[in-house]
Design an enzyme around this catalytic site. Structure first.
Site, PDB file in Angstrom:
ATOM      1  N   HIS A   1       2.959  28.004  12.277  1.00 39.93           N
ATOM      2  CA  HIS A   1       2.897  28.628  10.837  1.00 39.93           C
ATOM      3  C   HIS A   1       2.465  30.388  10.671  1.00 39.93           C
ATOM      4  CE1 HIS A   1       4.052  24.836   9.080  1.00 39.93           C
ATOM      5  NE2 HIS A   1       2.980  24.213   9.672  1.00 39.93           N
TER       6      HIS A   1
ATOM      7  N   ARG B   1      -1.461  27.266  19.178  1.00 44.20           N
ATOM      8  CA  ARG B   1      -0.790  26.123  18.521  1.00 44.20           C
ATOM      9  C   ARG B   1       0.779  26.292  18.404  1.00 44.20           C
ATOM     10  NH1 ARG B   1      -1.161  23.713  12.824  1.00 44.20           N
ATOM     11  NH2 ARG B   1      -0.796  25.639  11.812  1.00 44.20           N
TER      12      ARG B   1
ATOM     13  N   GLU C   1      -1.604  14.363  12.136  1.00 46.25           N
ATOM     14  CA  GLU C   1      -1.492  14.870  10.792  1.00 46.25           C
ATOM     15  C   GLU C   1      -0.173  13.959   9.974  1.00 46.25           C
ATOM     16  OE1 GLU C   1      -0.087  19.047  11.298  1.00 46.25           O
ATOM     17  OE2 GLU C   1       0.889  18.538  12.989  1.00 46.25           O
TER      18      GLU C   1
ATOM     19  N   ASP D   1      -1.660  18.451   6.288  1.00 46.29           N
ATOM     20  CA  ASP D   1      -0.552  17.493   6.461  1.00 46.29           C
ATOM     21  C   ASP D   1      -0.812  16.117   6.574  1.00 46.29           C
ATOM     22  OD1 ASP D   1       2.163  18.808   6.710  1.00 46.29           O
ATOM     23  OD2 ASP D   1       1.296  19.959   8.304  1.00 46.29           O
TER      24      ASP D   1
END
Length: 269
Positions: free
Chosen positions: A46, A71, A147, A173
């Site tokens: 993200h 990540r 998640e 999430d």
């Protein structure tokens, strides 16, 4: 190979704090890494960045001595292996929903015979020191993110995956998925059902002898999570820190100068 400091700290029974970089800039990353985090993770999922950003970010953070991780955007072997070759000492993989997902994830991080990672440590062979190929399997951390409701349903099998080092909880999430949107996404959950979910994940990690990590929004909640038994917590990140500090400065200025516009001291022209 330079040892993974996170593993050493955990072996001593010490909890760790992880920093989070979402801004694709080496100077921002260098500032983050200089603040004393035990590890710093670059968010390729993200974050406002791509591979051309992460390699110079890793270079800028190297001198800090923090364990550097990434990540990745998804469970995709090419991206995972490329992040490792750039210098990541750990990979956090989102949306791991089954034991099969977890097994594939682990295999992408390990050289044969433990996995199927392709050999070509372009930068990390210099950054990590000698004998990288011989020691990487023992030093690289594999964190699967739980998640989703599907991931929770398969939690026991995921946590038992050979070679998995830990589970990283994405509470935003996870909240969206478990409640089907009834609760808004966010960190630092206080709802009993979400706290119970966190404790369920923590218990699965303890049962299988792997590490439990949680993404938090505040130091207070992170300390609470460590008290529960989590091994690593992320507290905020570069974009949130920048926004919070800038917002606080502006709010402080507005408060101190409220109603003073146009006024001058006595005798001033």
């Amino acid at each position: 190979m330079i040892p993974n400091k996170l593993k050493a700290l955990w072996a001593e029974g010490k909890p760790t704090i992880n920093g989070w970089c979402s801004i694709g800039n080496p100077f921002t990353a260098e500032i983050m890494a200089a603040q004393g985090f035990d590890s710093v993770t670059i968010d390729m999922q993200h974050g406002a960045l791509d591979y051309s950003n992460i390699l110079p970010m890793f270079q800028a953070m190297r001198a800090s001595g923090a364990t550097l991780m990434a990540r990745v955007p998804w469970l995709e072997p090419g991206t995972i292996m490329k992040a490792l070759d750039a210098g990541a000492y750990g990979i956090i993989c989102p949306m791991v929903n089954s034991a099969e997902d977890a097994a594939r994830f682990v295999s992408y991080l390990r050289y044969p015979p433990l996995g199927q990672r392709s050999f070509g440590p372009t930068r990390v062979s210099f950054a990590a020191g000698a004998n990288y190929a011989g020691e990487a399997n023992d030093n690289i951390l594999a964190f699967a993110m739980i998640e989703t409701a599907e991931g929770m349903a398969n939690l026991a099998a995921i946590a038992a995956t050979p070679g998995l080092d830990g589970i990283y909880v994405g509470p935003a999430d996870l909240t969206l998925s478990l409640t089907q949107g009834r609760l808004a996404p966010g960190f630092d959950r206080e709802e009993p059902e979400m706290v119970a979910a966190l404790h369920t994940i923590l218990a699965a990690c303890k049962t299988n002898g792997i590490r439990a990590a949680l993404h938090c929004g505040t130091p207070d909640y992170a300390a609470k999570a460590i008290g529960w038994g989590f091994d690593m917590t992320t507290v905020g990140g570069d974009s949130r820190f920048l926004a919070a500090a800038a917002g606080a400065a502006v709010a402080g200025f507005r408060k101190l100068t409220d109603g003073t516009a146009g006024k001058t001291e006595k005798g001033a022209y």
